[in-house]
Design a protein around this motif. Sequence first.
Motif, mmCIF file in Angstrom:
data_model
loop_
_atom_site.group_PDB
_atom_site.id
_atom_site.type_symbol
_atom_site.label_atom_id
_atom_site.label_comp_id
_atom_site.label_asym_id
_atom_site.label_seq_id
_atom_site.Cartn_x
_atom_site.Cartn_y
_atom_site.Cartn_z
ATOM 1 N N ASN A 134 0.793 -1.222 0.000
ATOM 2 C CA ASN A 134 0.000 0.000 0.000
ATOM 3 C C ASN A 134 0.834 1.286 0.000
ATOM 4 N N GLU A 135 1.645 1.426 -1.054
ATOM 5 C CA GLU A 135 2.387 2.697 -1.170
ATOM 6 C C GLU A 135 1.425 3.803 -1.572
ATOM 7 N N GLU A 136 0.409 3.487 -2.389
ATOM 8 C CA GLU A 136 -0.410 4.547 -2.985
ATOM 9 C C GLU A 136 -1.386 5.203 -2.008
ATOM 10 N N GLY A 137 -1.855 4.470 -1.017
ATOM 11 C CA GLY A 137 -2.736 5.096 -0.035
ATOM 12 C C GLY A 137 -4.096 5.470 -0.572
ATOM 13 N N LEU A 297 -0.896 18.171 0.425
ATOM 14 C CA LEU A 297 -0.084 19.401 0.371
ATOM 15 C C LEU A 297 1.381 19.038 0.359
ATOM 16 N N ARG A 298 2.175 19.620 -0.572
ATOM 17 C CA ARG A 298 3.600 19.267 -0.650
ATOM 18 C C ARG A 298 4.444 20.504 -0.949
ATOM 19 N N HIS A 299 5.672 20.438 -0.439
ATOM 20 C CA HIS A 299 6.640 21.490 -0.726
ATOM 21 C C HIS A 299 8.010 21.022 -0.253
ATOM 22 N N ALA A 364 7.203 13.502 -6.139
ATOM 23 C CA ALA A 364 6.336 12.431 -5.632
ATOM 24 C C ALA A 364 6.944 11.876 -4.354
ATOM 25 N N THR A 365 6.103 11.288 -3.519
ATOM 26 C CA THR A 365 6.656 10.663 -2.323
ATOM 27 C C THR A 365 6.949 9.205 -2.614
ATOM 28 N N HIS A 366 7.774 8.594 -1.790
ATOM 29 C CA HIS A 366 8.184 7.200 -2.032
ATOM 30 C C HIS A 366 8.480 6.524 -0.697
ATOM 31 N N SER A 389 2.013 10.834 -14.802
ATOM 32 C CA SER A 389 1.916 9.639 -13.950
ATOM 33 C C SER A 389 0.595 9.709 -13.178
ATOM 34 N N HIS A 390 0.284 8.608 -12.434
ATOM 35 C CA HIS A 390 -1.053 8.506 -11.815
ATOM 36 C C HIS A 390 -2.093 8.730 -12.908
ATOM 37 N N SER A 391 -1.840 8.056 -14.019
ATOM 38 C CA SER A 391 -2.669 8.199 -15.212
ATOM 39 C C SER A 391 -2.514 6.945 -16.066
HETATM 40 O O1 HGY Z 1 1.563 10.243 -3.967
HETATM 41 C C1 HGY Z 1 2.685 9.979 -4.390
HETATM 42 O O2 HGY Z 1 3.539 10.851 -4.503
HETATM 43 C C2 HGY Z 1 3.056 8.567 -4.786
HETATM 44 O O3 HGY Z 1 3.170 8.490 -6.179
HETATM 45 N N1 HGY Z 1 2.100 7.596 -4.325
#
Ligand code: HGY
Length: 418
Positions: A134-137, A297-299, A364-366, A389-391
Amino acid sequence: MINEHSLRAARAIDGERLWRRHAEMAKIGATQGGGSNRQALSPEDAAGRALLLGWARARGYAVSIDPIGNLFVRRPGTRADAAPVLSGSHLDTQPLGGRFDGVYGVLAALEVMEALDDSGIALPRPVELVVWTNEEGSRFAPVTMGSAAFAGALPLESVLATKDAAGLSVADALAETAVRCPVEGSRSFRFPVHAYLEAHIEQGPVLEAERKTIGVVSGIQGLRWYNVEVTGETAHAGTTPRARRKDALRAAIAMVTALEALTDDVADAIRFTVGRVEVRPNSPNTVPDRVLFTIDLRHTDAAVLDAITSRIDPICQQHRGPCAVRVTETINSKPTAFDRRIVGLVRAAAESLELSHRDIVSGATHDAKYMAPLYPSGMIFVPCERGVSHSEIENATPEDLAAGARVLAACIAELALE
Ligand code: HGY
Ligand code: MN
Ligand code: MN
């Protein structure tokens, strides 16, 4: 400089096999638009895990699983007791995800292990592959759940109790997955690891725009998730005057509009996303009494994140009208800096393999963000088409995937010789 032994491992990478495996994996949970839907711990996710483990078992690699379902595949080293070099990513996808996000890091790690076998390279340290749960959440919040539990950043009990929209818990979904994809060995959390490396598509436009093959990832930007629940009262759409309404959707729209204005920076560096909105009762002729919306939210700068997040609740309260509102933070991960030695190794490998490269911070987070505080960690990026991505239209080239796998092989071999 990368030694000849490690460069031999890199040259043994079979790009055709790597590409073929992506095509095989993409058949599982294939969507109409050419993407993937293998949401965490779904039957499709279990099938993807089983496909990977079939390839691993065919090589005689040992397979094990930890309490949150993270999978581990082990290629033995000549020093069995040495801490392994660990590499991997995730197989779960977004509901309308792509064929490379996460999958590439898992298949590249397997390809490295097989290339080492094919070229008869024995290494002192074991090499291990990890598939993070469950990386994607998306089905179960939050994002990077499996690696967070492994690292102790989220308590296992609360993670296991988390439910999806249908009310099924992570624990129940794990039990179903264990039946669909049984795993013989078991693993604890936070076992000794010599170093961690993750290969991934960039999921952004920089490498392609600059025609660079390799991203030398120096870190990951900070990320925070919130749930905002707005509560009002249902009422008849035809008979209820605005003055008497407690319209939860009207209030939610005012909140999102104000938050959009707050995060609309000139530098276009703040990443503010409302990706999920749930409306109850979701009927055209009933005033909604409940809305839940999410904030992602990201930065790169924690101070900027702090400044924005300190305004979220006040802004929601300011725009609630006659409704009530509750803001809950569900994940808060600081900007991550990777180990300079590992970053330098990735750069040296790209140079030794004569691949164009540039340093880059991940938007992106990882899962690597949870490895960084525990073990010397780093990431290797390759381009994806138009940075999408996410597409379902996420795309990458066989040549770039193979190039990234060669850099991964050189780094893993170098680290496994230490
Ligand atoms: O949300 C993200 O950055 C990762 O792709 N799940
Ligand atoms: Mn990913
Ligand atoms: Mn993703």
